[in-house]
Motif scaffolding. Structure first.
Motif, PDB file in Angstrom:
ATOM      1  N   ASN A 138      23.875 -16.443  17.574  1.00 27.24           N
ATOM      2  CA  ASN A 138      23.408 -15.588  18.675  1.00 27.24           C
ATOM      3  C   ASN A 138      21.765 -16.113  19.128  1.00 27.24           C
ATOM      4  O   ASN A 138      20.976 -16.138  18.178  1.00 27.24           O
ATOM      5  CB  ASN A 138      23.327 -14.096  18.674  1.00 27.24           C
ATOM      6  N   GLY A 139      21.681 -16.378  20.443  1.00 25.05           N
ATOM      7  CA  GLY A 139      20.356 -16.477  20.800  1.00 25.05           C
ATOM      8  C   GLY A 139      19.733 -17.849  20.574  1.00 25.05           C
ATOM      9  O   GLY A 139      18.493 -17.953  20.825  1.00 25.05           O
ATOM     10  N   GLY A 140      20.422 -18.688  20.114  1.00 29.37           N
ATOM     11  CA  GLY A 140      19.644 -20.056  19.902  1.00 29.37           C
ATOM     12  C   GLY A 140      18.699 -20.194  18.680  1.00 29.37           C
ATOM     13  O   GLY A 140      18.832 -19.480  17.697  1.00 29.37           O
ATOM     14  N   GLY A 141      17.784 -20.894  18.558  1.00 29.87           N
ATOM     15  CA  GLY A 141      16.688 -21.084  17.708  1.00 29.87           C
ATOM     16  C   GLY A 141      15.570 -21.291  18.380  1.00 29.87           C
ATOM     17  O   GLY A 141      15.320 -21.350  19.533  1.00 29.87           O
ATOM     18  N   VAL A 142      14.452 -21.526  17.499  1.00 34.24           N
ATOM     19  CA  VAL A 142      13.210 -21.778  17.661  1.00 34.24           C
ATOM     20  C   VAL A 142      12.861 -23.121  17.149  1.00 34.24           C
ATOM     21  O   VAL A 142      13.403 -23.499  15.930  1.00 34.24           O
ATOM     22  CB  VAL A 142      12.038 -20.683  17.594  1.00 34.24           C
ATOM     23  N   SER A 143      12.292 -23.995  17.782  1.00 31.90           N
ATOM     24  CA  SER A 143      11.945 -25.473  17.157  1.00 31.90           C
ATOM     25  C   SER A 143      11.491 -25.476  15.596  1.00 31.90           C
ATOM     26  O   SER A 143      10.761 -24.704  15.277  1.00 31.90           O
ATOM     27  CB  SER A 143      10.666 -25.967  17.863  1.00 31.90           C
ATOM     28  N   PHE A 144      12.395 -26.284  14.895  1.00 28.12           N
ATOM     29  CA  PHE A 144      12.001 -26.170  13.416  1.00 28.12           C
ATOM     30  C   PHE A 144      12.635 -25.240  12.591  1.00 28.12           C
ATOM     31  O   PHE A 144      12.317 -25.351  11.209  1.00 28.12           O
ATOM     32  CB  PHE A 144      10.351 -26.571  12.968  1.00 28.12           C
ATOM     33  N   GLN A 145      13.274 -24.302  13.266  1.00 25.98           N
ATOM     34  CA  GLN A 145      13.886 -23.107  12.385  1.00 25.98           C
ATOM     35  C   GLN A 145      14.904 -23.953  11.564  1.00 25.98           C
ATOM     36  O   GLN A 145      15.679 -24.648  11.901  1.00 25.98           O
ATOM     37  CB  GLN A 145      14.518 -22.208  13.642  1.00 25.98           C
ATOM     38  N   LYS A 146      15.054 -23.319  10.528  1.00 22.82           N
ATOM     39  CA  LYS A 146      16.163 -23.909   9.528  1.00 22.82           C
ATOM     40  C   LYS A 146      17.305 -22.918   9.314  1.00 22.82           C
ATOM     41  O   LYS A 146      17.227 -21.696   9.294  1.00 22.82           O
ATOM     42  CB  LYS A 146      15.619 -24.122   8.183  1.00 22.82           C
ATOM     43  N   PHE A 158      20.598 -27.377   8.552  1.00 25.35           N
ATOM     44  CA  PHE A 158      20.477 -27.665   9.956  1.00 25.35           C
ATOM     45  C   PHE A 158      18.900 -27.137  10.178  1.00 25.35           C
ATOM     46  O   PHE A 158      18.460 -26.486   9.482  1.00 25.35           O
ATOM     47  CB  PHE A 158      21.464 -26.629  10.880  1.00 25.35           C
ATOM     48  N   MET A 159      18.352 -28.132  11.351  1.00 24.91           N
ATOM     49  CA  MET A 159      16.903 -27.470  11.743  1.00 24.91           C
ATOM     50  C   MET A 159      17.223 -27.639  13.299  1.00 24.91           C
ATOM     51  O   MET A 159      18.004 -28.513  13.936  1.00 24.91           O
ATOM     52  CB  MET A 159      16.046 -28.572  11.406  1.00 24.91           C
ATOM     53  N   ALA A 187      13.599 -31.041  20.701  1.00 18.31           N
ATOM     54  CA  ALA A 187      12.840 -32.512  21.031  1.00 18.31           C
ATOM     55  C   ALA A 187      13.908 -33.023  22.392  1.00 18.31           C
ATOM     56  O   ALA A 187      15.076 -33.080  22.043  1.00 18.31           O
ATOM     57  CB  ALA A 187      12.810 -33.463  19.785  1.00 18.31           C
ATOM     58  N   ASN A 188      13.073 -33.636  23.039  1.00 18.99           N
ATOM     59  CA  ASN A 188      14.018 -34.309  24.209  1.00 18.99           C
ATOM     60  C   ASN A 188      15.111 -33.430  24.905  1.00 18.99           C
ATOM     61  O   ASN A 188      16.079 -33.970  25.276  1.00 18.99           O
ATOM     62  CB  ASN A 188      14.731 -35.563  23.745  1.00 18.99           C
ATOM     63  N   GLY A 189      14.762 -32.025  24.695  1.00 18.26           N
ATOM     64  CA  GLY A 189      15.515 -31.261  25.607  1.00 18.26           C
ATOM     65  C   GLY A 189      17.111 -31.121  24.749  1.00 18.26           C
ATOM     66  O   GLY A 189      18.109 -30.281  25.460  1.00 18.26           O
ATOM     67  N   LEU A 190      17.130 -31.320  23.337  1.00 14.66           N
ATOM     68  CA  LEU A 190      18.376 -31.059  22.827  1.00 14.66           C
ATOM     69  C   LEU A 190      18.699 -29.932  22.492  1.00 14.66           C
ATOM     70  O   LEU A 190      19.853 -29.367  22.938  1.00 14.66           O
ATOM     71  CB  LEU A 190      18.220 -32.171  21.093  1.00 14.66           C
ATOM     72  N   ASN A 191      17.964 -28.827  22.155  1.00 14.21           N
ATOM     73  CA  ASN A 191      18.146 -27.474  21.995  1.00 14.21           C
ATOM     74  C   ASN A 191      19.335 -27.093  21.182  1.00 14.21           C
ATOM     75  O   ASN A 191      20.016 -26.441  21.371  1.00 14.21           O
ATOM     76  CB  ASN A 191      18.248 -26.836  23.369  1.00 14.21           C
ATOM     77  N   LYS A 192      19.569 -27.958  20.033  1.00 18.33           N
ATOM     78  CA  LYS A 192      20.848 -27.539  19.196  1.00 18.33           C
ATOM     79  C   LYS A 192      20.631 -27.419  17.815  1.00 18.33           C
ATOM     80  O   LYS A 192      19.384 -28.018  17.377  1.00 18.33           O
ATOM     81  CB  LYS A 192      21.782 -28.589  19.409  1.00 18.33           C
ATOM     82  N   TRP A 193      21.360 -27.099  16.859  1.00 16.41           N
ATOM     83  CA  TRP A 193      21.151 -27.246  15.586  1.00 16.41           C
ATOM     84  C   TRP A 193      21.565 -28.422  14.974  1.00 16.41           C
ATOM     85  O   TRP A 193      22.712 -28.927  15.140  1.00 16.41           O
ATOM     86  CB  TRP A 193      22.105 -26.099  14.909  1.00 16.41           C
ATOM     87  N   GLN A 194      20.629 -29.229  14.599  1.00 12.15           N
ATOM     88  CA  GLN A 194      20.973 -30.737  14.022  1.00 12.15           C
ATOM     89  C   GLN A 194      21.012 -30.640  12.457  1.00 12.15           C
ATOM     90  O   GLN A 194      20.311 -30.386  11.983  1.00 12.15           O
ATOM     91  CB  GLN A 194      19.919 -31.617  14.601  1.00 12.15           C
ATOM     92  N   LEU A 195      22.273 -31.261  12.003  1.00 15.22           N
ATOM     93  CA  LEU A 195      22.278 -31.373  10.501  1.00 15.22           C
ATOM     94  C   LEU A 195      21.543 -32.565   9.996  1.00 15.22           C
ATOM     95  O   LEU A 195      21.458 -33.655  10.434  1.00 15.22           O
ATOM     96  CB  LEU A 195      23.998 -31.823  10.545  1.00 15.22           C
ATOM     97  N   VAL A 196      20.706 -31.998   9.300  1.00 12.13           N
ATOM     98  CA  VAL A 196      19.683 -33.109   8.705  1.00 12.13           C
ATOM     99  C   VAL A 196      19.683 -33.012   7.289  1.00 12.13           C
ATOM    100  O   VAL A 196      19.159 -34.063   6.531  1.00 12.13           O
ATOM    101  CB  VAL A 196      18.190 -32.492   9.245  1.00 12.13           C
ATOM    102  N   GLY A 197      20.404 -32.251   6.631  1.00  7.37           N
ATOM    103  CA  GLY A 197      20.662 -32.387   5.100  1.00  7.37           C
ATOM    104  C   GLY A 197      22.193 -32.101   4.776  1.00  7.37           C
ATOM    105  O   GLY A 197      22.914 -31.244   5.582  1.00  7.37           O
ATOM    106  N   PHE A 198      22.891 -32.792   3.754  1.00  7.10           N
ATOM    107  CA  PHE A 198      24.190 -32.567   3.584  1.00  7.10           C
ATOM    108  C   PHE A 198      24.352 -32.798   2.039  1.00  7.10           C
ATOM    109  O   PHE A 198      23.977 -33.785   1.412  1.00  7.10           O
ATOM    110  CB  PHE A 198      25.061 -33.503   4.299  1.00  7.10           C
ATOM    111  N   ALA A 199      24.951 -31.741   1.333  1.00  7.10           N
ATOM    112  CA  ALA A 199      25.275 -32.090  -0.098  1.00  7.10           C
ATOM    113  C   ALA A 199      26.777 -31.490  -0.652  1.00  7.10           C
ATOM    114  O   ALA A 199      27.275 -30.615   0.017  1.00  7.10           O
ATOM    115  CB  ALA A 199      24.241 -31.384  -1.033  1.00  7.10           C
ATOM    116  N   GLN A 200      27.382 -32.419  -1.318  1.00  5.15           N
ATOM    117  CA  GLN A 200      28.715 -32.089  -1.707  1.00  5.15           C
ATOM    118  C   GLN A 200      28.738 -31.978  -3.103  1.00  5.15           C
ATOM    119  O   GLN A 200      28.509 -32.928  -3.781  1.00  5.15           O
ATOM    120  CB  GLN A 200      29.642 -33.228  -1.005  1.00  5.15           C
ATOM    121  N   GLU A 201      29.145 -30.913  -3.778  1.00  2.00           N
ATOM    122  CA  GLU A 201      29.377 -30.676  -5.091  1.00  2.00           C
ATOM    123  C   GLU A 201      30.335 -31.868  -5.523  1.00  2.00           C
ATOM    124  O   GLU A 201      31.370 -32.025  -5.004  1.00  2.00           O
ATOM    125  CB  GLU A 201      29.874 -29.405  -5.354  1.00  2.00           C
ATOM    126  N   ALA A 202      29.768 -32.543  -6.718  1.00  2.00           N
ATOM    127  CA  ALA A 202      30.456 -33.757  -7.378  1.00  2.00           C
ATOM    128  C   ALA A 202      31.760 -33.123  -8.169  1.00  2.00           C
ATOM    129  O   ALA A 202      32.051 -32.020  -8.340  1.00  2.00           O
ATOM    130  CB  ALA A 202      29.645 -34.324  -8.294  1.00  2.00           C
TER     131      ALA A 202
END
Length: 90
Positions: free
Chosen positions: A21-29, A70-71, A75-90
Motif C-alpha cells: 500500500n502507498g508505494g515506497g520511497v527512494s531506496f526503501q528496502k 527489493f529496493m 530513477a528515470n520515473g520507474l517508481n517500482k519495487w525492483q528485485l536487486v537480490g535473490f537467494a535460493q536455499e540449496a
C-alpha cells in the motif's frame, strides 16, 4: 529510509504477492521470504514489482526457502519495487 519484511511459509496453494500500500520511497528496502509446504507453488507478482539484476521467480522450489530483496527505485520515473537480490536455499 524504513525497511520492511514479509515471511510466507507453508504455502498450500499458489500465491499472489500484492503491491504494498502507498508505494515506497527512494531506496526503501523490502525483503520477502517464501517457502512452500512440500509442493512447488506458483508465484504471481503485483504490477509494481519488476526484475532488476534477477528475474522475478514464478514458482517456489520444493521445500526450499526463496528470499527476494527489493529496493524501491524512483530513477528515470520507474517508481517500482525492483528485485536487486535473490537467494535460493540449496
Amino acid at each position: 529510509t524504513p525497511d520492511d519484511a514479509g515471511d510466507l511459509t507453508a504455502l498450500a496453494s499458489a500465491v499472489t504477492i500484492a503491491d504494498p500500500n502507498g508505494g515506497g520511497v527512494s531506496f526503501q528496502k523490502l525483503l520477502i521470504r517464501i517457502k512452500d509446504n512440500g509442493t512447488a507453488r506458483a508465484i504471481t507478482w503485483g504490477a509494481n514489482y519488476v526484475a532488476g539484476g534477477y528475474p522475478l521467480p514464478s514458482t517456489t522450489v520444493l521445500s526450499k526457502i526463496t528470499t527476494c530483496g527489493f529496493m524501491y527505485n524512483t530513477a528515470n520515473g520507474l517508481n517500482k519495487w525492483q528485485l536487486v537480490g535473490f537467494a535460493q536455499e540449496a
